[in-house]
Design an enzyme around this catalytic site. Structure first.
Site, PDB file in Angstrom:
ATOM      1  N   GLY A  22      44.117  33.192  52.091  1.00  0.00           N
ATOM      2  CA  GLY A  22      44.305  33.753  52.884  1.00  0.00           C
ATOM      3  C   GLY A  22      43.669  34.065  54.132  1.00  0.00           C
ATOM      4  N   GLY A  26      46.398  38.863  58.410  1.00  0.00           N
ATOM      5  CA  GLY A  26      46.000  39.624  58.504  1.00  0.00           C
ATOM      6  C   GLY A  26      44.271  39.330  59.076  1.00  0.00           C
ATOM      7  N   GLY A  28      42.780  37.076  57.647  1.00  0.00           N
ATOM      8  CA  GLY A  28      41.974  35.728  57.158  1.00  0.00           C
ATOM      9  C   GLY A  28      42.485  35.038  58.409  1.00  0.00           C
ATOM     10  N   SER A 151      35.563  44.730  48.479  1.00  0.00           N
ATOM     11  CA  SER A 151      35.919  46.027  49.305  1.00  0.00           C
ATOM     12  C   SER A 151      35.007  46.690  48.957  1.00  0.00           C
ATOM     13  CB  SER A 151      37.333  46.021  48.087  1.00  0.00           C
ATOM     14  OG  SER A 151      37.713  46.942  48.639  1.00  0.00           O
ATOM     15  N   TYR A 176      41.938  46.833  40.764  1.00  0.00           N
ATOM     16  CA  TYR A 176      42.076  46.536  41.950  1.00  0.00           C
ATOM     17  C   TYR A 176      40.242  46.283  42.185  1.00  0.00           C
ATOM     18  CZ  TYR A 176      41.725  45.660  47.115  1.00  0.00           C
ATOM     19  OH  TYR A 176      40.715  45.336  48.117  1.00  0.00           O
TER      20      TYR A 176
END
Length: 314
Positions: A22, A26, A28, A151, A176
């Site tokens: 990733g 963003g 990453g 997260s 998620y």
């Protein structure tokens, strides 16, 4: 008064090989840039070559002479993950840092990976599990630190064991959360198994808090034609310095967890501000769903069956 941006000092990483999923945009991309600036050789496995080339250009513009290169990877395809593993094993270079950062978040409708897994579970967790297993010989050779990006969604909820792929009743947010709980349980179990089998790998977790990243932006590839209202609110609060982090500060916990000599194995790092939503990185109390070692063993064994890989054969 201008907002004071949190930051950390990254140690010299010259001679270290880092793999980051990733990394094409963003959080990453910010992580990749910081790793390259510290002297690491950075490998960016990407699904979209055009975005990957744009990321390389941005990194080289900020870090002249950066040692960074692309590889092909689609985490939603186990064949693609296996192919990357074969490519990197063929290069026969130890990996010293692996950051499992890539992810997808809350598609409005249930989608599946190439292998039939619910998209978030298959990409965020199963793909990363398979990647680590395929790279295990190189991680062991490099005595690597593996940091898995979870997260705040992993602070609540549970693994939906009767319906891992949400075939009976899809709930994007719960799915998620499950994907991030599974990834976190795996990251902690990886550290325990490394200690038990003397693999020499250390594994820990990070989370970015809440910041205006690309996870909730317009993502046609996951069925989201425009950014969510929540994404607009997050952007407005972040721009005003109210509670939340920025795209740059959101990457600091993972950067600290993956590179700092003070970051410890088996721990969780995230923003230290109010509600752990923004601010400088610090160690945090492990989320309740991540503390169950029986669940961690179960998700490891289940993931081996789903991904058709085994650490015993790595």
């Amino acid at each position: 008064m201008p907002r004071r941006r949190p930051d950390i000092t990254v140690p010299d990483l010259t001679g270290r090989r880092a793999v980051l999923t990733g990394g094409s945009d963003g959080v990453g991309l910010g992580l990749a840039t910081r790793l390259a600036a510290a002297g690491a050789e950075v490998i960016l496995p990407v699904r979209n070559p055009r975005k990957g080339e744009a990321a390389l250009a941005r990194i080289h513009a900020q870090v002249p002479g950066a040692h960074v290169s692309l590889r092909e990877l689609d985490l939603s395809s186990l064949a693609s993950v296996a192919a990357l593993g074969k490519t990197l094993r063929g290069e026969d270079r130890p990996i010293h840092i692996l950051i499992n950062n890539a992810g997808v978040m809350t598609p409005p409708d249930r989608q599946t990976t190439a292998d039939g897994f619910e998209l978030q579970f298959g990409t965020n967790h199963v793909g990363h599990f398979a990647l680590v297993t395929h790279l295990l010989p190189l991680l062991r050779a490099g005595k690597a630190r593996v940091t898995s990006q979870v997260s705040v969604a992993a602070a609540r909820g549970a693994i939906n064991w009767p319906d891992l792929n949400w075939e009976r009743a899809y709930d994007g947010r719960r799915a998620y959360g499950q994907s991030k709980i599974a990834l976190g349980l795996f990251g902690l179990e990886l550290d325990r198994r490394s200690l038990a089998h003397r693999w020499g790998i250390t594994s820990n977790l990070s989370h970015p808090g809440v910041a205006p990243t690309n996870l909730l932006a317009a993502r046609p590839e996951v069925g989201r034609a425009r950014e969510t209202p929540g994404r607009r609110l997050i952007g407005a609060l972040s721009a005003r310095g109210i509670l939340l982090g920025t795209a740059d500060s959101a990457g600091l916990p993972a950067l600290h967890a993956a590179t700092s000599p003070d970051a410890e194995r088996g721990r969780l790092y995230g923003p230290s501000g109010p509600g752990h939503l923004g601010g400088p990185p610090a160690e945090q109390k492990l989320y309740t769903p991540l503390r169950n070692t029986d669940e961690a063993k179960r998700i490891w064994e289940t993931s081996e069956e789903l991904a058709k890989v085994s650490a015993a054969n790595a």
